[in-house]
Design a protein around this motif. Structure first.
Motif, PDB file in Angstrom:
ATOM      1  N   GLN A 100       0.720  -1.523  -0.201  1.00  0.00           N
ATOM      2  CA  GLN A 100      -0.123   0.085  -0.001  1.00  0.00           C
ATOM      3  C   GLN A 100       0.536   1.588  -0.154  1.00  0.00           C
ATOM      4  O   GLN A 100       0.437   2.072  -0.553  1.00  0.00           O
ATOM      5  N   LEU A 101       1.818   1.237   0.813  1.00  0.00           N
ATOM      6  CA  LEU A 101       3.226   2.268   0.556  1.00  0.00           C
ATOM      7  C   LEU A 101       3.761   3.009  -0.540  1.00  0.00           C
ATOM      8  O   LEU A 101       3.843   3.445  -1.019  1.00  0.00           O
ATOM      9  N   LEU A 102       4.002   1.590  -0.758  1.00  0.00           N
ATOM     10  CA  LEU A 102       4.247   1.018  -2.290  1.00  0.00           C
ATOM     11  C   LEU A 102       3.518   2.616  -3.816  1.00  0.00           C
ATOM     12  O   LEU A 102       4.418   3.247  -4.028  1.00  0.00           O
ATOM     13  N   LEU A 103       2.520   1.487  -3.884  1.00  0.00           N
ATOM     14  CA  LEU A 103       1.529   2.012  -4.437  1.00  0.00           C
ATOM     15  C   LEU A 103       0.985   3.331  -3.709  1.00  0.00           C
ATOM     16  O   LEU A 103       0.693   4.723  -5.124  1.00  0.00           O
ATOM     17  N   PHE A 104       0.924   3.868  -3.010  1.00  0.00           N
ATOM     18  CA  PHE A 104       0.804   5.603  -2.347  1.00  0.00           C
ATOM     19  C   PHE A 104       1.305   6.232  -3.158  1.00  0.00           C
ATOM     20  O   PHE A 104       1.378   6.961  -3.906  1.00  0.00           O
ATOM     21  N   LEU A 105       2.676   5.820  -2.854  1.00  0.00           N
ATOM     22  CA  LEU A 105       4.333   6.622  -3.293  1.00  0.00           C
ATOM     23  C   LEU A 105       4.214   7.222  -4.761  1.00  0.00           C
ATOM     24  O   LEU A 105       4.564   7.917  -5.019  1.00  0.00           O
ATOM     25  N   ILE A 106       3.922   6.007  -5.469  1.00  0.00           N
ATOM     26  CA  ILE A 106       3.718   5.975  -7.023  1.00  0.00           C
ATOM     27  C   ILE A 106       2.765   6.678  -7.414  1.00  0.00           C
ATOM     28  O   ILE A 106       3.780   7.608  -7.975  1.00  0.00           O
ATOM     29  N   LEU A 107       1.654   6.588  -7.527  1.00  0.00           N
ATOM     30  CA  LEU A 107       0.541   7.748  -7.654  1.00  0.00           C
ATOM     31  C   LEU A 107       1.047   8.268  -7.470  1.00  0.00           C
ATOM     32  O   LEU A 107       1.058   9.604  -8.178  1.00  0.00           O
ATOM     33  N   GLY A 108       1.332   8.713  -6.083  1.00  0.00           N
ATOM     34  CA  GLY A 108       1.362  10.543  -5.706  1.00  0.00           C
ATOM     35  C   GLY A 108       2.356  11.671  -6.430  1.00  0.00           C
ATOM     36  O   GLY A 108       2.015  12.242  -6.512  1.00  0.00           O
ATOM     37  N   GLY A 109       3.374  10.480  -6.307  1.00  0.00           N
ATOM     38  CA  GLY A 109       5.130  10.755  -7.257  1.00  0.00           C
ATOM     39  C   GLY A 109       4.012  11.492  -8.431  1.00  0.00           C
ATOM     40  O   GLY A 109       4.461  12.300  -9.236  1.00  0.00           O
ATOM     41  N   THR A 110       3.215  10.575  -9.465  1.00  0.00           N
ATOM     42  CA  THR A 110       3.223  10.295 -10.494  1.00  0.00           C
ATOM     43  C   THR A 110       2.335  11.766 -10.534  1.00  0.00           C
ATOM     44  O   THR A 110       2.665  12.459 -11.603  1.00  0.00           O
ATOM     45  N   GLN A 111       1.490  11.712  -9.914  1.00  0.00           N
ATOM     46  CA  GLN A 111       0.497  12.660 -10.336  1.00  0.00           C
ATOM     47  C   GLN A 111       1.765  14.731  -9.762  1.00  0.00           C
ATOM     48  O   GLN A 111       1.335  15.551 -10.223  1.00  0.00           O
ATOM     49  N   CYS A 112       1.726  14.470  -8.778  1.00  0.00           N
ATOM     50  CA  CYS A 112       2.938  16.075  -9.095  1.00  0.00           C
ATOM     51  C   CYS A 112       3.388  15.807  -9.664  1.00  0.00           C
ATOM     52  O   CYS A 112       3.914  17.153 -10.427  1.00  0.00           O
ATOM     53  N   ALA A 113       3.857  15.041 -10.718  1.00  0.00           N
ATOM     54  CA  ALA A 113       5.096  15.208 -12.082  1.00  0.00           C
ATOM     55  C   ALA A 113       3.809  15.326 -13.602  1.00  0.00           C
ATOM     56  O   ALA A 113       4.481  15.999 -13.852  1.00  0.00           O
ATOM     57  N   LEU A 114       2.388  14.646 -13.280  1.00  0.00           N
ATOM     58  CA  LEU A 114       2.040  15.204 -14.817  1.00  0.00           C
ATOM     59  C   LEU A 114       1.280  16.326 -14.550  1.00  0.00           C
ATOM     60  O   LEU A 114       1.185  17.279 -15.519  1.00  0.00           O
ATOM     61  N   LEU A 115       1.177  17.596 -13.324  1.00  0.00           N
ATOM     62  CA  LEU A 115       0.601  18.644 -12.987  1.00  0.00           C
ATOM     63  C   LEU A 115       1.626  19.614 -13.184  1.00  0.00           C
ATOM     64  O   LEU A 115       1.469  20.717 -13.841  1.00  0.00           O
ATOM     65  N   ALA A 116       3.167  18.914 -12.933  1.00  0.00           N
ATOM     66  CA  ALA A 116       4.170  20.263 -13.591  1.00  0.00           C
ATOM     67  C   ALA A 116       4.220  19.773 -15.082  1.00  0.00           C
ATOM     68  O   ALA A 116       4.051  20.779 -15.912  1.00  0.00           O
ATOM     69  N   VAL A 117       3.805  18.852 -15.830  1.00  0.00           N
ATOM     70  CA  VAL A 117       3.919  18.412 -17.375  1.00  0.00           C
ATOM     71  C   VAL A 117       2.665  19.019 -17.617  1.00  0.00           C
ATOM     72  O   VAL A 117       2.682  19.858 -18.002  1.00  0.00           O
ATOM     73  N   MET A 118       1.725  19.809 -17.393  1.00  0.00           N
ATOM     74  CA  MET A 118      -0.410  19.973 -17.572  1.00  0.00           C
ATOM     75  C   MET A 118       0.328  21.930 -17.431  1.00  0.00           C
ATOM     76  O   MET A 118       0.024  21.948 -18.508  1.00  0.00           O
ATOM     77  N   SER A 119       1.355  22.214 -16.734  1.00  0.00           N
ATOM     78  CA  SER A 119       1.226  23.465 -17.052  1.00  0.00           C
ATOM     79  C   SER A 119       2.446  23.683 -18.126  1.00  0.00           C
ATOM     80  O   SER A 119       2.440  25.220 -18.518  1.00  0.00           O
ATOM     81  N   TYR A 120       3.015  22.831 -17.979  1.00  0.00           N
ATOM     82  CA  TYR A 120       4.294  23.600 -19.535  1.00  0.00           C
ATOM     83  C   TYR A 120       3.557  23.214 -20.798  1.00  0.00           C
ATOM     84  O   TYR A 120       4.200  23.995 -21.421  1.00  0.00           O
ATOM     85  N   ASP A 121       2.852  22.584 -20.599  1.00  0.00           N
ATOM     86  CA  ASP A 121       1.894  22.664 -21.715  1.00  0.00           C
ATOM     87  C   ASP A 121       1.216  23.215 -22.011  1.00  0.00           C
ATOM     88  O   ASP A 121       1.234  23.969 -22.899  1.00  0.00           O
ATOM     89  N   ARG A 122       0.105  24.477 -20.917  1.00  0.00           N
ATOM     90  CA  ARG A 122      -0.502  25.149 -20.923  1.00  0.00           C
ATOM     91  C   ARG A 122       0.245  26.295 -21.496  1.00  0.00           C
ATOM     92  O   ARG A 122       0.523  27.534 -21.990  1.00  0.00           O
ATOM     93  N   TYR A 123       1.778  26.160 -20.683  1.00  0.00           N
ATOM     94  CA  TYR A 123       2.490  27.261 -20.461  1.00  0.00           C
ATOM     95  C   TYR A 123       2.736  27.072 -22.499  1.00  0.00           C
ATOM     96  O   TYR A 123       2.832  28.159 -23.133  1.00  0.00           O
ATOM     97  N   VAL A 124       3.077  25.891 -22.920  1.00  0.00           N
ATOM     98  CA  VAL A 124       3.845  26.387 -24.645  1.00  0.00           C
ATOM     99  C   VAL A 124       2.597  26.884 -25.258  1.00  0.00           C
ATOM    100  O   VAL A 124       2.382  27.514 -26.464  1.00  0.00           O
ATOM    101  N   ALA A 125       0.988  26.254 -25.331  1.00  0.00           N
ATOM    102  CA  ALA A 125      -0.247  26.514 -25.510  1.00  0.00           C
ATOM    103  C   ALA A 125      -0.125  28.244 -25.572  1.00  0.00           C
ATOM    104  O   ALA A 125      -1.092  28.421 -27.046  1.00  0.00           O
ATOM    105  N   ILE A 126      -0.621  28.769 -24.682  1.00  0.00           N
ATOM    106  CA  ILE A 126      -0.515  30.614 -24.631  1.00  0.00           C
ATOM    107  C   ILE A 126       0.612  30.951 -24.616  1.00  0.00           C
ATOM    108  O   ILE A 126       0.292  31.977 -25.801  1.00  0.00           O
ATOM    109  N   CYS A 127       1.552  30.653 -24.500  1.00  0.00           N
ATOM    110  CA  CYS A 127       3.162  31.394 -24.723  1.00  0.00           C
ATOM    111  C   CYS A 127       3.485  31.601 -26.133  1.00  0.00           C
ATOM    112  O   CYS A 127       4.036  32.321 -26.747  1.00  0.00           O
ATOM    113  N   ASN A 128       3.265  29.766 -26.384  1.00  0.00           N
ATOM    114  CA  ASN A 128       4.039  29.662 -27.958  1.00  0.00           C
ATOM    115  C   ASN A 128       3.095  29.288 -28.789  1.00  0.00           C
ATOM    116  O   ASN A 128       2.939  28.378 -29.140  1.00  0.00           O
ATOM    117  N   PRO A 129       2.082  30.017 -28.940  1.00  0.00           N
ATOM    118  CA  PRO A 129       1.186  29.206 -29.928  1.00  0.00           C
ATOM    119  C   PRO A 129       1.491  28.781 -31.232  1.00  0.00           C
ATOM    120  O   PRO A 129       0.549  27.271 -31.806  1.00  0.00           O
TER     121      PRO A 129
END
Length: 317
Positions: A100-129
Motif C-alpha cells: 500500500q505504501l509503495l503504490l501510494f508513493l508511486i501514484l502520488g509522485g506521478t500526480q506531482c510530475a503530471l501536474l507540472a507537465v500539464m502546466s508546461y503544456d499550458r505554457y507552450v499553448a498560451i505563450c508560444n501558440p
C-alpha cells in the motif's frame, strides 16, 4: 520490554479516524459516496477523452493520465478504509502495508510530475501558440507521461526503502487510517533521523521542484494573458488554466503540509490525509468537467447519442 524479547512485527493495527461507532458509520456513508463519485467521475472523464475526437489533444492526454492516477490512488486506500470502518479488527499485514505504501508513493509522485507537465503544456499553448504543434508532438507527450510515471516509481522506491528497512519490533499500532511513511516511522525501533532526512530530500525533489516549475510557467502565462488584446482570448486562457491551478493548489497544498512542514498533531495529519487521499481525487474530474466547455460538450454529445429519447431527440426510422 527489552529489545531481545521483541520480535519483528508481522501485522499492523490501524487506529482509523474515530473510535465512536456512530461516527464510523457516518464516515462510512460519506467515504462510500465520495469514492463512488471518484470512480464514476474519473472513468467518465477517461471515456470521454477516448471516444470524442475533439479531446484528442495533449492537454486531455495528460488529463487522462491524471484521472487514471487519481482513480488508482483512491482505490489503493479507500476500499480498505471502508472495510475497517465497519469491522472491529482493523489489522493489515506487514506485506500488504508495504504494498500500500509503495503504490501510494508511486501514484502520488506521478500526480506531482503530471501536474507540472500539464502546466508546461499550458505554457507552450498560451505563450508560444505557433510553436505548440511542433513542441508538443505525440512522441513528446508520451515521453513526458512516461517520465511522470517513472519519476513516481523512483520516488516510491527510495521512500519505501528508507521506511521499511528499519526494524519494527515494538508497538504495531499505527495512528492513521492507512500506511503512510510519517506514521510508520514513529513505530520504528531505532533512530529514524537518516530515513526522515532522505524522505524530506525526496519531498523537495518531487514537491518543491515541480511547484517551482508550475509557478514559473503560470507567471509567464499571466503576463502573456494580460498582454492579450482580445477579451475573449483572455477569458478562455484564464478558464482553461484556472481549473488546473485549482487542482494544483488542492493537491500540492495538502501534500506539502504533510511532508515538508514540522510534525503536527495526529488528528491534523489525519484530516490533511483525508483531504488529498479521499476528497481531491473526487474533485479533480468535477473541476475539469464543470469548468471546461470541451468536456461538457463531449458529455452532452455522448449523452444525446446514447439516450436520444430522454432529450426529446428521436432517431429516424
Amino acid at each position: 520490554m527489552t529489545q531481545t524479547n521483541q520480535t519483528q512485527v508481522t501485522e499492523f493495527i490501524l487506529q482509523g479516524l474515530s473510535d465512536d461507532p456512530y461516527t464510523q458509520k457516518l464516515l462510512f456513508v460519506l467515504f462510500l459516496g465520495v469514492y463512488l463519485v471518484t470512480v464514476l467521475g474519473n472513468l467518465l472523464l477517461m471515456s470521454l477523452v477516448q471516444v470524442d475526437s475533439r479531446l484528442h489533444t495533449p492537454m486531455y492526454f495528460f488529463l487522462c493520465n491524471l484521472s487514471l492516477a487519481d482513480l488508482c490512488f483512491s482505490t489503493n486506500i479507500v476500499p480498505q478504509t471502508l472495510v475497517h470502518l465497519l469491522s472491529r479488527k482493523k489489522t493489515i499485514s506487514f506485506v500488504r502495508c508495504a504494498a500500500q505504501l509503495l503504490l501510494f508513493l508511486i501514484l502520488g509522485g506521478t500526480q506531482c510530475a503530471l501536474l507540472a507537465v500539464m502546466s508546461y503544456d499550458r505554457y507552450v499553448a498560451i505563450c508560444n501558440p505557433l510553436q505548440y504543434s511542433i513542441v508538443m508532438t505525440w512522441k513528446m507527450c508520451v515521453q513526458l507521461a512516461m517520465g511522470s510515471w517513472t519519476s513516481g516509481v523512483l520516488v516510491s522506491i527510495v521512500d519505501t526503502t528508507f521506511t521499511l528497512r528499519l526494524p519494527y519490533r515494538g508497538s504495531n499500532s499505527i495512528a492513521h487510517f492507512f500506511c503512510e511513511a510519517p506514521a510508520l516511522l514513529v513505530l520504528a525501533s531505532t533512530d529514524t533521523h537518516t530515513s526522515e532526512m532522505a524522505i524530506f530530500l525526496v519531498g523537495v525533489v518531487i514537491l518543491l521542484i515541480p511547484v517551482s516549475l508550475i509557478l514559473v510557467s503560470y507567471g509567464r502565462i499571466i503576463v502573456t494573458v494580460i498582454r492579450m488584446k482580445s477579451a475573449a482570448g483572455r477569458l478562455k486562457a484564464f478558464s482553461t488554466c484556472g481549473s488546473h491551478l485549482i487542482v494544483v493548489i488542492l493537491f500540492y497544498g495538502s501534500a506539502i503540509i504533510t511532508y515538508m512542514t514540522p510534525k503536527s498533531s495526529k488528528e491534523q495529519e489525519k484530516l490533511v490525509s483525508v483531504f488529498y487521499v479521499v476528497v481531491t481525487p473526487m474533485l479533480n474530474p468535477l473541476i475539469y468537467s464543470l469548468r471546461n466547455k470541451d468536456v461538457k460538450g463531449a458529455l452532452r454529445k455522448a449523452t444525446t447519442r446514447n439516450f436520444p429519447c430522454g432529450f426529446g431527440i428521436y432517431p429516424k426510422l
